[in-house]
Design an enzyme around this catalytic site. Structure first.
Site, PDB file in Angstrom:
ATOM      1  N   GLY A  77       8.664 -46.436 -32.867  1.00 34.70           N
ATOM      2  CA  GLY A  77       9.630 -45.599 -33.571  1.00 34.70           C
ATOM      3  C   GLY A  77       9.549 -45.711 -35.070  1.00 34.70           C
ATOM      4  N   CYS A 130       2.242 -35.156 -50.851  1.00 40.00           N
ATOM      5  CA  CYS A 130       0.788 -35.174 -50.798  1.00 40.00           C
ATOM      6  C   CYS A 130       0.328 -33.816 -50.270  1.00 40.00           C
ATOM      7  CB  CYS A 130       0.288 -36.298 -49.909  1.00 40.00           C
ATOM      8  SG  CYS A 130      -1.518 -36.357 -49.762  1.00 40.00           S
TER       9      CYS A 130
END
Length: 377
Positions: free
Chosen positions: A70, A348
């Site tokens: 997770g 990005c």
């Protein structure tokens, strides 16, 4: 004896002038220690879209308590303390709240000396502190390899759990800004006992070196209103020191999944300062301010990053940009004078990276905030 205000001001300027000429020793007390790090505190909401994470996004952030870890992982990080007792953590100033997993900012002027009293407070993990850019002798390199040294010159290589070591780094002219650089530049420091494992575990931080006399006694740079430091990296949790501990704590059914490609993919955290999917906070400024952005990268061949700022432009070595190129372990400093208020995407531009969570936002407030209301979703 009481001093007049004029005398106090004169002494302050005198001390600043002496510091500028002679340089000073700046001492930091830094420990490596374990933490539970949350890559996505907003879960199950993705703040970028104010919606629940999609199935594609959940590959990286959704745990099931059985076979997927997770968004929370055991990691190690660098923490600053007030003194050599390593009892009281030094509070992180508000302007650095965006640093996330990064260690404390180490900064100095050219001509100064940096002294780092380092303690390894992890359990079972040997660590070190290796700096980029600054001047160090073999006893302060902080890297483990066969370099022909022995005894005292090897003690810096690996600091055992519970042990303390003092690093001395000098700041000559060649460690500071060059002719085409702004008034300060960024370098990295990180653990280098097992570099791949240590950095994936989280042990990295920034060093800012400024021209002689530029860093003031209040800790601010002359002529700069705000500074931001962002590390773009894909933390590979499959290569973390804590992989087994993370599986045991968060996904005990995954013990036989370590070589499974889908499991390995789920542990690639495409992060900005250790946050994914717009969980990075604190990138706030005003129109007209002089804002300095320090950009860093770490990692492997996949860590080729292209930070992109929507809405405003920056100067890089005199060139106008809104996208920057970063390779692993590179350091770039650029300046922005924002003229366009709003909430702007900052991410990005590599498609795989932004899809996997390497995205955030920055906020530019207008000069007169009451005239224009910007509500952060």
């Amino acid at each position: 004896m009481l001093l007049s205000l004029r005398t106090v001001i004169a002494l302050t300027f005198l001390c600043s002038a002496v510091e500028s000429l002679a340089g000073i020793t700046r001492t930091y007390f830094i420990a490596a220690e374990e933490t539970i790090w949350d890559y996505a505190p907003s879960y199950p909401i993705n703040p970028m879209h104010r919606a629940e994470f999609s199935a594609e996004e959940n590959v990286f952030v959704q745990g099931d308590g059985k076979r997927r870890i997770g968004h929370k992982y055991y990691k190690a990080h660098f923490v600053e303390y007030t003194d050599a007792s390593f009892v009281t953590v030094k509070p992180r100033p508000a302007e650095w709240e965006h640093l996330g997993i990064l260690g404390p900012v180490i900064r100095a002027n050219v001509g100064d000396t940096i002294k780092v009293v380092f303690r390894n407070k992890t359990q079972g993990m040997t660590t070190s502190m290796h700096p980029h850019g600054v001047f160090y002798k073999k006893d302060s390199e902080g890297a483990h390899y066969q370099d022909g040294t022995s005894e005292k010159d090897k003690q810096d290589d690996l600091v055992a759990p519970g042990a303390t070591y003092t690093y001395i780094w000098e700041i000559p002219e060649r460690s500071g800004p060059g002719p085409n650089d702004p008034s300060s530049i960024i370098w990295l420091y990180h653990s280098h006992g097992n570099e791949t494992m240590d950095t994936n575990t989280g042990l990295a931080g920034p060093i800012i070196i400024s021209r002689k006399g530029t860093l003031q006694t209040n800790g601010k740079l002359k002529g700069i209103d705000r500074e931001f430091i962002v590390l773009f990296t894909v933390f590979d949790e499959n290569k973390s020191y804590y992989l087994d501990k993370n599986i045991a704590a968060f996904a005990p059914g995954a013990n036989d999944q370590k070589e499974d490609e889908s499991f390995k993919e789920s542990n690639l955290m495409h992060s900005m300062n250790g946050y994914v999917y717009d969980n990075l906070i604190g990138l706030n400024m005003k129109v007209g301010e002089n804002v300095r952005w320090h950009q860093l990268a770490l990692g492997t061949e996949v860590d080729m990053h292209t930070p992109h700022w929507h809405g405003n432009t920056l100067l890089s070595a005199g060139q106008r940009i809104d996208v920057l190129n970063l390779l692993p372990a590179t350091h770039v400093t650029v300046d922005m004078k924002p003229d366009n208020p709003g909430i702007w995407m900052y991410h990005c531009h590599v498609n795989d990276h932004v899809e996997a969570g390497m995205m955030g936002r920055y906020t530019v407030m207008p000069i007169y905030p009451k005239a224009v209301s910007i509500k952060n979703p």
